[in-house]
Design a protein around this motif. Structure first.
Motif, PDB file in Angstrom:
ATOM      1  N   ARG A   1       0.837  -1.195   0.000  1.00  0.00           N
ATOM      2  CA  ARG A   1       0.000   0.000   0.000  1.00  0.00           C
ATOM      3  C   ARG A   1       0.882   1.259   0.000  1.00  0.00           C
ATOM      4  NH1 ARG A   1      -5.067   1.761   1.605  1.00  0.00           N
ATOM      5  NH2 ARG A   1      -5.085   3.598   2.932  1.00  0.00           N
ATOM      6  N   ARG A   2       2.008   1.174   0.746  1.00  0.00           N
ATOM      7  CA  ARG A   2       2.949   2.287   0.832  1.00  0.00           C
ATOM      8  C   ARG A   2       3.519   2.628  -0.553  1.00  0.00           C
ATOM      9  NH1 ARG A   2       2.307   5.835   3.816  1.00  0.00           N
ATOM     10  NH2 ARG A   2       2.782   7.029   1.989  1.00  0.00           N
ATOM     11  N   ASP A   3       3.895   1.583  -1.314  1.00  0.00           N
ATOM     12  CA  ASP A   3       4.406   1.799  -2.683  1.00  0.00           C
ATOM     13  C   ASP A   3       3.387   2.554  -3.518  1.00  0.00           C
ATOM     14  OD1 ASP A   3       6.626   0.194  -2.051  1.00  0.00           O
ATOM     15  OD2 ASP A   3       5.662  -1.630  -2.832  1.00  0.00           O
ATOM     16  N   VAL A   4       2.126   2.126  -3.419  1.00  0.00           N
ATOM     17  CA  VAL A   4       1.067   2.733  -4.232  1.00  0.00           C
ATOM     18  C   VAL A   4       0.943   4.215  -3.881  1.00  0.00           C
ATOM     19  CG1 VAL A   4      -1.415   2.733  -4.725  1.00  0.00           C
ATOM     20  CG2 VAL A   4      -0.185   0.554  -4.483  1.00  0.00           C
ATOM     21  N   LEU A   5       0.875   4.523  -2.583  1.00  0.00           N
ATOM     22  CA  LEU A   5       0.700   5.910  -2.150  1.00  0.00           C
ATOM     23  C   LEU A   5       1.902   6.773  -2.549  1.00  0.00           C
ATOM     24  CD1 LEU A   5      -0.866   5.291   1.375  1.00  0.00           C
ATOM     25  CD2 LEU A   5      -2.009   6.293  -0.616  1.00  0.00           C
TER      26      LEU A   5
ATOM     27  N   THR B   1      -3.852   8.695 -13.341  1.00  0.00           N
ATOM     28  CA  THR B   1      -4.875   7.678 -13.585  1.00  0.00           C
ATOM     29  C   THR B   1      -4.385   6.384 -12.950  1.00  0.00           C
ATOM     30  OG1 THR B   1      -3.863   6.956 -15.657  1.00  0.00           O
ATOM     31  CG2 THR B   1      -5.524   8.684 -15.816  1.00  0.00           C
ATOM     32  N   MET B   2      -5.302   5.483 -12.664  1.00  0.00           N
ATOM     33  CA  MET B   2      -4.925   4.210 -12.059  1.00  0.00           C
ATOM     34  C   MET B   2      -4.068   3.401 -13.052  1.00  0.00           C
ATOM     35  SD  MET B   2      -6.139   4.355  -9.012  1.00  0.00           S
ATOM     36  CE  MET B   2      -6.958   3.120  -7.988  1.00  0.00           C
TER      37      MET B   2
ATOM     38  N   PHE C   1       1.296   1.337 -14.459  1.00  0.00           N
ATOM     39  CA  PHE C   1       2.441   1.298 -15.372  1.00  0.00           C
ATOM     40  C   PHE C   1       3.720   1.688 -14.632  1.00  0.00           C
ATOM     41  CE2 PHE C   1       5.298   3.436 -18.334  1.00  0.00           C
ATOM     42  CZ  PHE C   1       5.484   2.447 -19.288  1.00  0.00           C
ATOM     43  N   GLU C   2       3.649   2.770 -13.862  1.00  0.00           N
ATOM     44  CA  GLU C   2       4.823   3.234 -13.113  1.00  0.00           C
ATOM     45  C   GLU C   2       5.312   2.188 -12.110  1.00  0.00           C
ATOM     46  OE1 GLU C   2       6.635   6.198 -13.071  1.00  0.00           O
ATOM     47  OE2 GLU C   2       5.578   6.841 -14.884  1.00  0.00           O
ATOM     48  N   LEU C   3       4.367   1.469 -11.532  1.00  0.00           N
ATOM     49  CA  LEU C   3       4.710   0.480 -10.513  1.00  0.00           C
ATOM     50  C   LEU C   3       5.086  -0.868 -11.146  1.00  0.00           C
ATOM     51  CD1 LEU C   3       1.857   1.359  -8.013  1.00  0.00           C
ATOM     52  CD2 LEU C   3       4.284   1.356  -7.407  1.00  0.00           C
ATOM     53  N   GLY C   4       4.904  -0.980 -12.469  1.00  0.00           N
ATOM     54  CA  GLY C   4       5.227  -2.233 -13.153  1.00  0.00           C
ATOM     55  C   GLY C   4       4.285  -3.370 -12.789  1.00  0.00           C
ATOM     56  N   VAL C   5       3.017  -3.022 -12.519  1.00  0.00           N
ATOM     57  CA  VAL C   5       2.038  -4.067 -12.177  1.00  0.00           C
ATOM     58  C   VAL C   5       0.797  -3.896 -13.057  1.00  0.00           C
ATOM     59  CG1 VAL C   5       2.801  -4.199  -9.770  1.00  0.00           C
ATOM     60  CG2 VAL C   5       0.893  -2.665 -10.375  1.00  0.00           C
ATOM     61  N   LYS C   6      -0.125  -4.852 -12.971  1.00  0.00           N
ATOM     62  CA  LYS C   6      -1.405  -4.713 -13.661  1.00  0.00           C
ATOM     63  C   LYS C   6      -2.326  -3.826 -12.820  1.00  0.00           C
ATOM     64  CE  LYS C   6      -1.678  -8.620 -16.709  1.00  0.00           C
ATOM     65  NZ  LYS C   6      -0.585  -9.584 -16.397  1.00  0.00           N
ATOM     66  N   PRO C   7      -3.242  -3.056 -13.465  1.00  0.00           N
ATOM     67  CA  PRO C   7      -4.139  -2.182 -12.687  1.00  0.00           C
ATOM     68  C   PRO C   7      -4.851  -2.905 -11.544  1.00  0.00           C
ATOM     69  CG  PRO C   7      -4.348  -1.670 -15.011  1.00  0.00           C
ATOM     70  CD  PRO C   7      -3.433  -2.865 -14.924  1.00  0.00           C
TER      71      PRO C   7
END
Lengths: 188, 188
Positions: free
Chosen positions: B5-9, B25-26, B31-37
């Motif tokens: 959750r910390r990474d996302v924030l 946008t989500m 994309f920035e986090l290298g994960v799927k939405p």
């Protein structure tokens, strides 16, 4: 009848009031007016300029308080009327908070506040500070109210408890009391 | 390493700071986090909830003023620090003005203001009004500043004349003077 600038502004205001700021596009506006988008740009150079004009008109719609009232009562009246004007349209506070091209200082409303404070004997710097404190408080408060109401409508937040008119009146009284205290020649 | 959750924030905060609120946008965040939405929604239920969380964290980042200062000075300090925190990120004032899920009343910052005013001997209703006047003024003022700076960057408005720090300080002093006048037992 040829399209007028007035038609463009009135229809844009109605779209914002009915659907909110996020749904106003120049294309949508042209569709509502039954014209091609190019016809709108003849009257307003950009969507930003259109929003700025709507914001300025909204501020200007706030009536001048009666000069026969005590001057602090005039300020309370003006603050209350500004909130009422902002609350009469969806997203109006956001429009005014974000959309103005002119500063509050050059708005008719800003000039009214300064005139009221200066008639009490305060100098120009004190009157400017009074204007900024009063208008930014009212716009900030009402923007918060409208944002929150929008979250509630979308199910993203629970409704707030308490009487928001009383909350507003109490905080407005604090600001006006500060203006009165600052306008006295003895104010530190 | 699993996504937290910390990474996302933190990544969302950086995107807003670098590109502004409109570009968050989500999908972009994923994309920035290298994960799927979908991975993001496991940590935050909606974009609205994400913005609310960022707004609350921003408010909470404002330091508590030293309790050894005079209480009106503590309020001036807190107002000044709040503006500085909002001005440290692009669109932060808009984020805080529009994005909070909790009310200012339940924020840590709101509680700090109330505690400072109540230590001066004021009652709860007076302290609430003080909190609302102070925080809505500062957020409203700073939102106006940042909106206008964004218009200037986009060439949609000329820069304003004058010293905005002085303008802010003068108007903040008016609000705090109103809080002091309202907190006195003799306040009408």
């Amino acid at each position: 009848m040829p399209l007028t600038r007035r038609d463009v502004l009135d229809t844009a205001r109605r779209l914002v009031a009915d659907y909110g700021l996020g749904d106003l596009t120049m294309r949508r506006l042209a569709f509502e007016l039954g014209v091609k988008p190019g016809a709108i740009y003849w009257h307003v150079p950009s969507k930003q300029a259109l929003l700025a004009e709507l914001a300025d008109e909204l501020l200007d719609s706030v009536p001048e308080p009666s000069p026969r009232k005590r001057w602090d009562r005039q300020l309370l009246q003006l603050g209350t009327d500004l909130r009422a004007a902002l609350r009469s349209h969806t997203d109006a506070a956001e429009l005014v908070a974000a959309g103005r091209a002119t500063s509050l200082a050059s708005s008719q409303l800003g000039k009214s506040v300064m005139a009221i404070v200066q008639r009490s004997g305060a100098g120009e710097r004190q009157a400017s500070a009074a204007r900024d404190a009063l208008l930014h408080f009212v716009i900030g408060f009402t923007f918060d109210e409208q944002s929150h109401e929008s979250l509630v409508r979308h199910g993203a937040s629970p409704a707030r408890l308490g009487d928001s008119d009383r909350t507003f009146d109490d905080a407005l009284a604090v600001v006006v009391r500060g203006i009165v205290a600052s306008a006295r020649p003895s104010a530190s």
